[in-house]
Design a protein around this motif. Sequence first.
Motif, PDB file in Angstrom:
ATOM      1  N   ALA A 429      46.391  52.319   5.198  1.00  0.00           N
ATOM      2  CA  ALA A 429      45.489  51.921   6.279  1.00  0.00           C
ATOM      3  C   ALA A 429      45.958  52.373   7.661  1.00  0.00           C
ATOM      4  O   ALA A 429      45.637  51.731   8.655  1.00  0.00           O
ATOM      5  CB  ALA A 429      45.317  50.400   6.260  1.00  0.00           C
ATOM      6  N   ASP A 430      46.690  53.471   7.737  1.00  0.00           N
ATOM      7  CA  ASP A 430      47.129  53.947   9.050  1.00  0.00           C
ATOM      8  C   ASP A 430      45.916  54.440   9.842  1.00  0.00           C
ATOM      9  O   ASP A 430      45.163  55.300   9.376  1.00  0.00           O
ATOM     10  CB  ASP A 430      48.152  55.074   8.885  1.00  0.00           C
ATOM     11  CG  ASP A 430      49.275  54.975   9.891  1.00  0.00           C
ATOM     12  OD1 ASP A 430      49.392  53.925  10.545  1.00  0.00           O
ATOM     13  OD2 ASP A 430      50.054  55.932  10.005  1.00  0.00           O
ATOM     14  N   HIS A 431      45.723  53.896  11.038  1.00  0.00           N
ATOM     15  CA  HIS A 431      44.545  54.266  11.832  1.00  0.00           C
ATOM     16  C   HIS A 431      44.753  55.571  12.591  1.00  0.00           C
ATOM     17  O   HIS A 431      43.796  56.269  12.907  1.00  0.00           O
ATOM     18  CB  HIS A 431      44.193  53.132  12.803  1.00  0.00           C
ATOM     19  CG  HIS A 431      43.604  51.937  12.136  1.00  0.00           C
ATOM     20  ND1 HIS A 431      42.260  51.781  11.905  1.00  0.00           N
ATOM     21  CD2 HIS A 431      44.193  50.842  11.610  1.00  0.00           C
ATOM     22  CE1 HIS A 431      42.030  50.648  11.286  1.00  0.00           C
ATOM     23  NE2 HIS A 431      43.188  50.048  11.097  1.00  0.00           N
ATOM     24  N   GLU A 432      45.993  55.905  12.888  1.00  0.00           N
ATOM     25  CA  GLU A 432      46.305  57.161  13.568  1.00  0.00           C
ATOM     26  C   GLU A 432      47.068  58.045  12.584  1.00  0.00           C
ATOM     27  O   GLU A 432      48.247  57.821  12.319  1.00  0.00           O
ATOM     28  CB  GLU A 432      47.152  56.899  14.817  1.00  0.00           C
ATOM     29  CG  GLU A 432      46.455  56.074  15.879  1.00  0.00           C
ATOM     30  CD  GLU A 432      45.341  56.849  16.580  1.00  0.00           C
ATOM     31  OE1 GLU A 432      45.371  58.100  16.533  1.00  0.00           O
ATOM     32  OE2 GLU A 432      44.452  56.198  17.149  1.00  0.00           O
ATOM     33  N   THR A 433      46.398  59.025  12.026  1.00  0.00           N
ATOM     34  CA  THR A 433      46.994  59.885  11.013  1.00  0.00           C
ATOM     35  C   THR A 433      47.043  61.322  11.514  1.00  0.00           C
ATOM     36  O   THR A 433      46.253  61.717  12.379  1.00  0.00           O
ATOM     37  CB  THR A 433      46.179  59.823   9.704  1.00  0.00           C
ATOM     38  OG1 THR A 433      44.787  60.042  10.020  1.00  0.00           O
ATOM     39  CG2 THR A 433      46.330  58.471   9.021  1.00  0.00           C
TER      40      THR A 433
END
Length: 533
Positions: A429-433
């Motif tokens: 669930a990383d929002h900044e990838t």
Amino acid sequence: MLKRTAHMVVTLGLTAATVAATGSVAAAAEHGDNSVVRTDKGAVRGTATGPVRAFRGIPYAAAPTGDRRWTPPAPAARWSGVRDATRPGSACPQTGSVRPAGPRSSNEDCLYLNVTTPRTPAAEPRAVMVYLHGGDHTDGSGAMHGAQQLAARGDVIVVTVNYRLSALGYLAHPALEARGESGNYGFLDQQAALRWVRRNAAAFGGDPDNVTLFGQSAGAHSTCAHMVAPSSAGLFDRVVLQSGACLGGSDTRERANALKQGVKAARKIDERIKAAEERDDWRSAGPEHLVYGFGQSPYPYGPVYGGTLLPRTPQEAFATGQYNKVPVLQGINRHEGRAGAYAAEMGKKGATGDPEAVLDQADYRARLEQEFGPRKAVAIAARYPVGAYDGSPALALGAVLTDADQARRTVDTGRTLARGVRTYTYEFADHETPWYADAATYPKPSFPMGATHTFELPYLFELTEFDPLTEPQQALSDAMIRIWSNFARTGKAPWKPTTTASPNAQSLASGPDGVHPVDFAKDHQYDFWKSLD
């Protein structure tokens, strides 16, 4: 003492038979060169760099060329001397259209695998992780996924595998049935690679009785097939499914329908061959005429169920308990469906010629009707209003596509498997990838992509197609590698197993959110989607 000495030899990457051998392999051992290993077909020399050893381009089966096209894989030939294993073998024929991109290839001599191991000896044989790449069963290769970090920081041995793709690997056709179960040649390649691992893991310091099979997307769907294949029993001891839950969806091909589709596909292949070579013999034509890229194939490729190889679909096998019961770690990316929204936005830009074009409310509604029909589209639009997604039709569409397919299937698969095996569920669930390094070819969309399909891969593998990880992302990468490798060693994850009542899912994110429990079924509106049945 003899047992201990023999084990130390194995951890150095040299079998007892190698120590007794003469020639270059014995000389390498005498000088402490553990970049030379003797496999069951002959010795290979890899590279020892930094904390790992890497052995690339090892043949696990004979080249499926000439009369071997569309037949089960044959054993690889033995070789004398020390084979160079410093470069990967050719990727299987493909267009190179799937990101992370596999290389364009027309070379059918492609049944190779790559082994990455920690460089230092271990007190005990290491767990082995065998990875099946994604790519819609039409693109990709094992060598795309650098496994140095996973091997070194996870203290495991990682094997990445090539297997036949597109029509060469998965064409089901009545004319091919006498040559083995058509439609499953890529799957049979994977079985051959797993048997190679069982025979050779010890030579690389691995434990042949502790093998984890893991895959992403198409690789996860293949892994599901191995869970239900009687002939795959005993070839692996644990399973990790990344963005490819076993139950539901439209990608389970049953034999009768696959054969009908195969006849239609063969006609299209005939047309391509006749246009290029002025003949229509698809069994001896150049492989470049037989492969399609993502979204181009005449019908979905993948394992075919029905017959002796895969007698039951995952739905049937799990319902009856007739499957290979091993611990399972399964999960998806929180924003899987944004990849579909991205494709829709890029398609609109191309169709209109307007580089600033974005999806609007009309596009959103049209896509809902296309995917679910007019009646259900009304209910879905009400449940997923654009206003709840920062006014972005693309983000609303991404949420719908995620929840309707991947999330629902993950809940169903977890609940079903929990009846028979220890199962764990996660959500990346990383929002900044990281975005693609080649932003000119793959421009960023008008909305954040977040944790969309394939975007967890740079956290587990070295992928040059993506920008480097930031420091917080690297910390998440370390955490994920610990989770994956500890699961490979023990069959357990550091949170509660899934039950028939709850996924007990764990969210994997960087920054202040970190790794924490999440109400997966509620967040992805599972009950709503069940109500639409």
